[in-house]
Design a protein around this motif. Structure first.
Motif, mmCIF file in Angstrom:
data_model
loop_
_atom_site.group_PDB
_atom_site.id
_atom_site.type_symbol
_atom_site.label_atom_id
_atom_site.label_comp_id
_atom_site.label_asym_id
_atom_site.label_seq_id
_atom_site.Cartn_x
_atom_site.Cartn_y
_atom_site.Cartn_z
ATOM 1 N N GLN A 94 -78.945 -29.824 123.201
ATOM 2 C CA GLN A 94 -78.517 -28.845 122.193
ATOM 3 C C GLN A 94 -77.040 -29.020 121.849
ATOM 4 O OE1 GLN A 94 -80.021 -24.685 122.778
ATOM 5 N NE2 GLN A 94 -80.989 -25.566 124.615
ATOM 6 N N ILE A 95 -76.219 -29.238 122.877
ATOM 7 C CA ILE A 95 -74.772 -29.381 122.645
ATOM 8 C C ILE A 95 -74.482 -30.608 121.787
ATOM 9 C CG2 ILE A 95 -72.566 -29.863 123.784
ATOM 10 C CD1 ILE A 95 -73.654 -28.185 126.180
ATOM 11 N N GLY B 35 -76.590 -32.206 119.796
ATOM 12 C CA GLY B 35 -77.156 -32.012 118.454
ATOM 13 C C GLY B 35 -76.291 -31.144 117.575
ATOM 14 N N ARG B 36 -75.747 -30.054 118.133
ATOM 15 C CA ARG B 36 -74.904 -29.165 117.325
ATOM 16 C C ARG B 36 -73.566 -29.815 116.982
ATOM 17 N NH1 ARG B 36 -76.023 -22.964 119.421
ATOM 18 N NH2 ARG B 36 -78.296 -23.122 119.395
ATOM 19 N N SER C 47 -81.096 -33.478 110.505
ATOM 20 C CA SER C 47 -82.045 -32.539 109.915
ATOM 21 C C SER C 47 -81.989 -32.642 108.410
ATOM 22 C CB SER C 47 -81.715 -31.115 110.352
ATOM 23 O OG SER C 47 -80.422 -30.764 109.956
ATOM 24 N N GLU D 66 -69.474 -20.825 119.311
ATOM 25 C CA GLU D 66 -70.564 -21.013 120.263
ATOM 26 C C GLU D 66 -70.038 -21.632 121.546
ATOM 27 O OE1 GLU D 66 -73.205 -23.515 118.153
ATOM 28 O OE2 GLU D 66 -74.127 -21.901 117.016
ATOM 29 N N PHE E 36 -77.450 -20.911 123.040
ATOM 30 C CA PHE E 36 -77.881 -22.016 123.904
ATOM 31 C C PHE E 36 -78.865 -21.466 124.939
ATOM 32 C CE2 PHE E 36 -73.923 -23.965 122.398
ATOM 33 C CZ PHE E 36 -74.379 -25.236 122.113
ATOM 34 N N ALA F 205 -74.279 -32.043 114.101
ATOM 35 C CA ALA F 205 -74.474 -31.268 112.872
ATOM 36 C C ALA F 205 -73.150 -30.758 112.324
ATOM 37 C CB ALA F 205 -75.424 -30.098 113.148
ATOM 38 N N ARG F 206 -72.254 -30.272 113.232
ATOM 39 C CA ARG F 206 -70.954 -29.763 112.774
ATOM 40 C C ARG F 206 -70.136 -30.850 112.094
ATOM 41 N NH1 ARG F 206 -70.924 -26.933 117.612
ATOM 42 N NH2 ARG F 206 -69.701 -28.535 118.645
#
Length: 481
Positions: free
Chosen positions: A441-442, A444-445, A480, A417, A424, A448-449
């Protein structure tokens, strides 16, 4: 930062290289490492980047020449200079087979040696620049003539800190600080995932320190019982325990004046942490089975693939030992956090293993770089090197490394991504709102990663822990599930 040329001298016992060392070190500012044997020289070559090697022989000897001939195969990029008391046509034929750059006759003139080394390194640099330009024009022409073949792209020169190869800003900043830390006597703590190059960084620090003329000894602390680890590091007396049939010096005393690298320091027991803390505070060594306390001067570089600060918070690692170890603290970023380093690393490993296997590889195709850039590489740089080694072994002479020989897992990897594409989508009307939505978004991802490991996510994003915490609070981010 441009590093000075590094010269390794393989000297015979009893030889006097003091004048040559002074000329090379003081007049030309080269870094000079003196090795007492071929084995010691090979250890040095595996630890640091070497530009030129000098070996000597006496009458009716050939050990130095044999060593240089071996370098032609194992380290073809290293320039080779030979010092000998004899001359003649037979010698010249022998030197030609070993591809010696120049030979000098004994008694050695230090000024002449300095000039030869300077000219040799100048020639090497000109040849390197010629290869780069030739490759650029060759690839540009090939792209026009063979549009169907996706060849490697010309890339800027990568940077190096000994055996560490990189172009990313994260690694550049870390290595610049490591060069400065090397000049101090403070202990070093290196943290990072398995396979990121922690030991390479430790070796680079040692060989750029004032202790580089003394030993660097390595001990992996993982999975070792206290008694055995105590014996390995502090030594023991004969009869101290079952199987102790003779005295053992121990790594700390053996490395007196040098450096000891303790890998997997997070795995040592609480009781051994006390012994290690005592050594760091006082430099005291008490061998098992002995009542005598000895002192030695050793710099400690420790490494861990688990964050010690988190272990301290869980009371699994002593806080006082943690603070003693982190005179300088380095976090080596995982490969997935610095995808720009994948291309230069792949090309470096391709050249390295092509030389080792005697293969002629033209380069790494752009399609391979694209696929590699999509990989997550949980094994980091070590995993990337294994992949390239496998591809070189499967490739034929005179061709590029292509996706034909890649492992299925990497071929199947989904595209990585990238901001502004592949998922995005900015939200809001004003530019400010859209930029903030992308940042949310950046971040948050990235969290998560990294399974909400904030230290790793901050490293990946190039933020401090405090900076990341502020963004989490600002955007009301929560795990999440």
């Amino acid at each position: 930062m441009e590093e000075p040329g590094t010269v390794v001298i393989i000297a015979r016992p009893g030889s006097d290289w003091s004048s040559s060392l002074e000329v090379l070190s003081e007049r030309y500012a080269y870094r000079v490492v003196l090795a007492g044997s071929a084995a010691e020289a090979l250890t040095t070559l595996s630890s640091i980047h070497v530009d030129l090697a000098i070996a000597e022989d006496n009458e009716n000897e050939s050990g130095g020449l044999d060593f240089l001939a071996g370098l032609r195969v194992s380290h073809p990029d290293i320039i080779r200079v030979y010092v000998t008391p004899k001359s003649g046509s037979m010698l010249e034929q022998t030197l030609a087979k070993a591809a010696i750059f120049q030979f000098l006759l004994k008694p050695l003139d230090a000024a002449q040696l300095g000039l030869v080394v300077e000219r040799a390194l100048e020639t090497r640099e000109l040849a390197r620049r010629h290869r780069i330009l030739s490759r650029e024009f060759k690839i540009s022409g090939g792209a026009l003539m063979f549009a169907e073949r996706k060849t490697a792209l010309f890339r800027p020169e990568s940077q190096r800190f000994e055996k560490l190869v990189y172009v990313s800003e994260q690694m550049a900043e870390m290595c610049d600080l490591a060069r400065q830390a090397a000049q101090t006597e403070l202990p070093i703590l290196i943290q990072g995932e398995t396979g990121t190059g922690k030991e390479l960084l430790a070796r680079a620090i040692h060989y750029n320190s004032l202790r580089r003329g003394s030993p660097l000894l390595v001990q992996n602390c993982g999975g070792m019982p206290d008694e055995l680890l105590q014996s390995e590091l502090f030594g023991h007396k004969r009869g101290a325990f079952t199987g102790a049939i003779s005295d053992r010096l121990g790594l700390f005393r053996a490395a007196d004046g040098g450096t000891v690298f303790l890998d997997e320091i997070s795995e040592v027991s609480p009781s051994f942490q006390v012994s290690l803390l005592r050594f760091l505070q006082e430099g005291e060594v008490k061998p098992l089975g002995s009542d005598k306390v000895l002192h030695c001067d050793v710099r400690i570089i420790a490494a861990s693939n688990r964050p010690l600060k988190a272990l301290v918070e869980r009371r699994e690692f002593r806080q006082d030992l943690y603070f003693r170890l982190k005179g300088f603290e380095f976090e080596v970023p995982p490969l997935r956090a610095r995808p720009n380093d994948i291309a230069p690393l792949a090309e470096f490993f391709a050249a390295k293993h092509a030389d080792a296997l005697g293969r002629k590889i033209l380069g790494v195709s752009a399609s391979v770089i694209d696929k590699l850039s999509n990989g997550e590489f949980p094994g980091n740089v070590r995993e990337l090197e294994n992949e390239i080694r496998r591809m070189v072994a499967l490739a034929r002479d005179g061709e590029y490394l292509t996706t034909r020989n890649m492992s299925p897992a990497l071929l199947a990897a989904a595209p990585r991504e990238r901001p502004g594409a592949g998922g995005f989508q900015p939200e809001g009307v004003t530019l400010k709102d859209q930029v903030e939505s992308l940042e949310k978004q950046i971040v948050g991802r990235a969290l998560a990663r990294n399974h909400w490991n904030q230290s790793r996510a901050a490293t990946e994003l190039g933020l401090s822990r405090v900076g990341l915490a502020n963004k989490i609070k600002r955007y009301n981010l929560v795990p999440s599930g």
